[in-house]
Scaffold this active site. Structure first.
Site, PDB file in Angstrom:
ATOM      1  N   LYS A  45       0.854  -1.187   0.000  1.00 12.95           N
ATOM      2  CA  LYS A  45       0.000   0.000   0.000  1.00 12.95           C
ATOM      3  C   LYS A  45       0.890   1.237   0.000  1.00 12.95           C
ATOM      4  O   LYS A  45       1.460   1.602   1.021  1.00 12.95           O
ATOM      5  CB  LYS A  45      -0.908   0.041   1.233  1.00 12.95           C
ATOM      6  CG  LYS A  45      -1.972   1.129   1.095  1.00 12.95           C
ATOM      7  CD  LYS A  45      -2.336   1.803   2.398  1.00 12.95           C
ATOM      8  CE  LYS A  45      -1.490   2.987   2.749  1.00 12.95           C
ATOM      9  NZ  LYS A  45      -1.529   4.134   1.844  1.00 12.95           N
TER      10      LYS A  45
ATOM     11  N   GLU B 225       9.613   0.956  10.898  1.00 12.76           N
ATOM     12  CA  GLU B 225      10.640   1.970  10.705  1.00 12.76           C
ATOM     13  C   GLU B 225       9.916   3.302  10.847  1.00 12.76           C
ATOM     14  O   GLU B 225       9.234   3.741   9.930  1.00 12.76           O
ATOM     15  CB  GLU B 225      11.274   1.764   9.321  1.00 12.76           C
ATOM     16  CG  GLU B 225      12.677   2.253   9.234  1.00 12.76           C
ATOM     17  CD  GLU B 225      12.713   3.640   8.670  1.00 12.76           C
ATOM     18  OE1 GLU B 225      12.634   4.588   9.490  1.00 12.76           O
ATOM     19  OE2 GLU B 225      12.791   3.775   7.454  1.00 12.76           O
TER      20      GLU B 225
ATOM     21  N   CYS C  97      13.575  10.586   7.376  1.00 13.92           N
ATOM     22  CA  CYS C  97      13.509  10.234   8.804  1.00 13.92           C
ATOM     23  C   CYS C  97      14.893  10.204   9.435  1.00 13.92           C
ATOM     24  O   CYS C  97      15.008  10.134  10.649  1.00 13.92           O
ATOM     25  CB  CYS C  97      12.773   8.915   8.989  1.00 13.92           C
ATOM     26  SG  CYS C  97      13.386   7.639   7.918  1.00 13.92           S
TER      27      CYS C  97
ATOM     28  N   GLU D  90       9.964  16.106  14.774  1.00 11.98           N
ATOM     29  CA  GLU D  90      10.590  15.977  13.459  1.00 11.98           C
ATOM     30  C   GLU D  90      10.177  17.187  12.613  1.00 11.98           C
ATOM     31  O   GLU D  90       8.984  17.437  12.439  1.00 11.98           O
ATOM     32  CB  GLU D  90      10.055  14.704  12.795  1.00 11.98           C
ATOM     33  CG  GLU D  90      11.115  13.736  12.410  1.00 11.98           C
ATOM     34  CD  GLU D  90      10.557  12.469  11.761  1.00 11.98           C
ATOM     35  OE1 GLU D  90       9.359  12.178  11.867  1.00 11.98           O
ATOM     36  OE2 GLU D  90      11.354  11.769  11.136  1.00 11.98           O
TER      37      GLU D  90
HETATM   38  P1  ADP Z   1       3.701  10.717   7.006  1.00 15.65           P
HETATM   39  O1  ADP Z   1       3.421  11.598   8.167  1.00 15.65           O
HETATM   40  O2  ADP Z   1       5.107  10.616   6.626  1.00 15.65           O
HETATM   41  O3  ADP Z   1       2.774  10.896   5.855  1.00 15.65           O
HETATM   42  P2  ADP Z   1       2.184   8.430   7.765  1.00 15.65           P
HETATM   43  O4  ADP Z   1       2.510   7.510   8.874  1.00 15.65           O
HETATM   44  O5  ADP Z   1       0.959   9.255   7.877  1.00 15.65           O
HETATM   45  O6  ADP Z   1       3.479   9.273   7.571  1.00 15.65           O
HETATM   46  O7  ADP Z   1       2.096   7.643   6.385  1.00 15.65           O
HETATM   47  C1  ADP Z   1       2.893   6.540   6.056  1.00 15.65           C
HETATM   48  C2  ADP Z   1       2.051   5.501   5.354  1.00 15.65           C
HETATM   49  O8  ADP Z   1       1.041   5.073   6.259  1.00 15.65           O
HETATM   50  C3  ADP Z   1       1.307   6.012   4.126  1.00 15.65           C
HETATM   51  O9  ADP Z   1       1.222   4.969   3.181  1.00 15.65           O
HETATM   52  C4  ADP Z   1      -0.063   6.330   4.678  1.00 15.65           C
HETATM   53  O10 ADP Z   1      -1.073   6.290   3.696  1.00 15.65           O
HETATM   54  C5  ADP Z   1      -0.226   5.191   5.651  1.00 15.65           C
HETATM   55  N1  ADP Z   1      -1.240   5.410   6.701  1.00 15.65           N
HETATM   56  C6  ADP Z   1      -1.649   6.578   7.257  1.00 15.65           C
HETATM   57  N2  ADP Z   1      -2.600   6.345   8.192  1.00 15.65           N
HETATM   58  C7  ADP Z   1      -2.798   5.000   8.233  1.00 15.65           C
HETATM   59  C8  ADP Z   1      -3.637   4.114   8.989  1.00 15.65           C
HETATM   60  N3  ADP Z   1      -4.484   4.564   9.911  1.00 15.65           N
HETATM   61  N4  ADP Z   1      -3.548   2.791   8.738  1.00 15.65           N
HETATM   62  C9  ADP Z   1      -2.700   2.304   7.815  1.00 15.65           C
HETATM   63  N5  ADP Z   1      -1.881   3.074   7.080  1.00 15.65           N
HETATM   64  C10 ADP Z   1      -1.923   4.404   7.276  1.00 15.65           C
END
Ligand code: ADP
Length: 491
Positions: free
Chosen positions: A189, A265, A299, A395
């Site tokens: 995903k 990570e 990161c 961050e």
């Molecule tokens: P960033 O702040 O760097 O965007 P995120 O943790 O929000 O980091 O996003 C990293 C990945 O996690 C992306 O693929 C995002 O779509 C996904 N993501 C965000 N929220 C969720 C969730 N509740 N469950 C699963 N995946 C998620």
């Protein structure tokens, strides 16, 4: 369900990306609800593609496809799997320019950096193609006269990979390569901001002849729904996630019921320490690459730059002089060194951190021009930063370099470790005894010593504390996708 000319005009091999999910070896260009989402260029705002917006139903289909394909894929010889990965590696290298343009278009980083990311991602594919044939087990002297004990390693099964937008190619490549090398199958995903690089990898895997279902991609904007299905579905054996600590915690909770294996990570808050005996010019150079790569959106970016009081003013002056040479702009234009931030939320976060730093007495200097386009943020130097500022705890994820002053080694080690994060840390020093002691005292998974660049496929990348667990790359990275089984035979 379409690619626009803003994208295809820039590609020499236009078939390299398809605007839909890749499930069971088929391109799903129409979602069950017919929904689509837009992918836009953060440098210009131009729409690049409209992609099918998949969710729970498609995720389940992808998991079923991966589950059906897994036994056959695992039953191949390690060499046969390695050969497919080598074919993928070759295709990535051959198409590196198109993949890099695609990456710059959807993510914003300058073309040279994007190409570096593609070759870095490809290096993981090559490395794990090589490691596929070295998944050794063990024999153990039996505990009784009639007993023979053997340890074998087997793939965990179907793995769900959730990846972020800041390295849309490499973060996926370094998860899928070890997974596929050992016989796992994958449902990926990608982040909704940058799905095209993942879809291009799927395209190359199709061309490389991977069997249907071995690798599936589910693009979509409902990350929570896709993530929930990946975590809850019993056919998924493991989740590997790169992203924010908050989302990592949600995924851990969701995986608890199934006691699902995980690799995490997560966020960082990297200290970058310049000791009094450092080579000043080398330290400035290291800070530049560590801080400003990907406009500060990594990161492992230097987040807090601690400079010994004796060198503080000289360091600040030299860093500012180097920063003046950075050129913000559209990453496909020549000589651009720094791209835009990914979205409006990122800009707001950086502004809020700087407002807070200013209220607490820091001096903020924007350096260089800010080109047209809402998502460009000027490279900014912050002097007089202190531990009570948000910028010390959070961050930044933007091109902002805060300089903190320190006096003693003990003081700076305590400051560097005063965070819940523990991914990367950097320091510059020449006294060999101090080098060892500081490296051992820093509570981080990765330590850059007299260098600002630490990423390579041959080394174990990963954090401690709330930066996560598990390692990517190196001989250690393959273990994350293997179960240990022990056979006890009575003869
Ligand atoms: P960033 O702040 O760097 O965007 P995120 O943790 O929000 O980091 O996003 C990293 C990945 O996690 C992306 O693929 C995002 O779509 C996904 N993501 C965000 N929220 C969720 C969730 N509740 N469950 C699963 N995946 C998620």
């Amino acid at each position: 369900m379409t690619l626009t000319s803003a994208l295809t005009d820039k590609l020499s091999e236009k078939r390299i990306v398809v605007a839909g999910g890749f499930i069971g070896g088929k391109w799903n260009t129409v979602s069950s609800r017919g929904k689509v989402f837009r992918v836009a260029n953060p440098a210009t705002g131009e729409v690049l593609a409209q992609i099918s917006d998949l969710s729970t139903h498609a995720t389940r289909e992808a998991i079923d496809a991966a589950h059906a394909a897994q036994p056959g894929w695992a039953a191949l010889s390690a060499k046969a799997r390695a050969d497919k990965l080598k074919a993928l590696h070759r295709l990535m290298v051959e198409n590196a320019n198109d993949l890099a343009r695609l990456l710059t278009l959807e993510q914003g980083k300058p073309f040279a950096e994007a190409k570096g990311e593609i070759l870095y991602g490809a290096a993981y594919i090559e490395w794990f193609a090589e490691e596929a044939r070295r998944v050794y087990g063990d024999t153990i002297p039996g505990h009784q006269a009639d007993k023979r004990i053997m340890v074998i390693k087997q793939p965990v099964g179907v793995v769900g990979l959730i990846t972020p937008w800041n390295f849309p190619n490499a973060m996926l490549a370094r998860k899928l390569a070890p997974a596929l090398a050992v016989g796992c199958t994958v449902v990926a995903k990608p982040a909704a901001e940058t799905p095209l690089s993942a879809l291009a990898i799927a395209r190359l895997m199709e061309w490389a002849g991977f069997p249907p279902g071995v690798f599936n991609v589910v693009p979509g904007t409902d990350a929570a729904a896709i993530g929930q299905e990946l975590c809850a579905n019993p056919k998924v054996a493991k989740i590997s996630f790169t992203g924010s600590t908050n989302v990592g915690k949600i995924l851990m909770r969701q995986c608890a019921d199934g006691v699902k294996r995980m690799s995490m990570e997560l966020g960082g808050n990297a200290p970058f320490i310049v000791f009094e005996d450092a080579d000043l010019d080398a330290a400035v150079e290291g800070a530049m690459v560590s801080k400003f790569r990907n406009a500060g959106q990594t990161c492992v970016c230097a987040n807090r730059i601690y400079v010994h009081a004796d060198l503080y003013d000289a360091f600040a002056e030299k860093l500012a002089a180097k920063m003046e040479k950075l050129r913000l702009g559209n990453g496909l234009e020549k000589d651009v060194t720094t791209g835009p931030l990914i979205n409006e939320k990122a800009i707001e976060k950086v502004e809020a951190l700087l407002a807070d730093a200013s209220e607490h007495g820091a001096r903020i200097s924007a350096i260089g021009d800010r080109p047209e386009g809402a998502l460009f943020y000027p490279t900014t130097l912050v002097t007089g930063a202190t531990g009570d500022m948000r910028i010390a705890r959070e961050e930044i994820f933007g091109p902002v370099a805060p300089l903190f002053r320190f006096e003693t080694t003990e003081e700076v080690i305590a400051l560097a470790n005063a965070t819940e994060f523990g991914l990367a840390a950097y320091f510059y020093a020449r006294d060999i005894s101090k080098v060892y002691k500081v490296a051992e005292a820093l509570e981080y998974g990765i330590i850059g010593i007299n260098t600002g660049i630490i990423s390579t496929e041959v080394a174990p990348f990963g954090g401690v504390k709330q930066s996560g667990f598990g390692r990517e790359g190196s001989k250690y990275g393959i273990e994350d996708y293997l179960d240990i089984k022990y056979l006890c035979l009575s003869v």
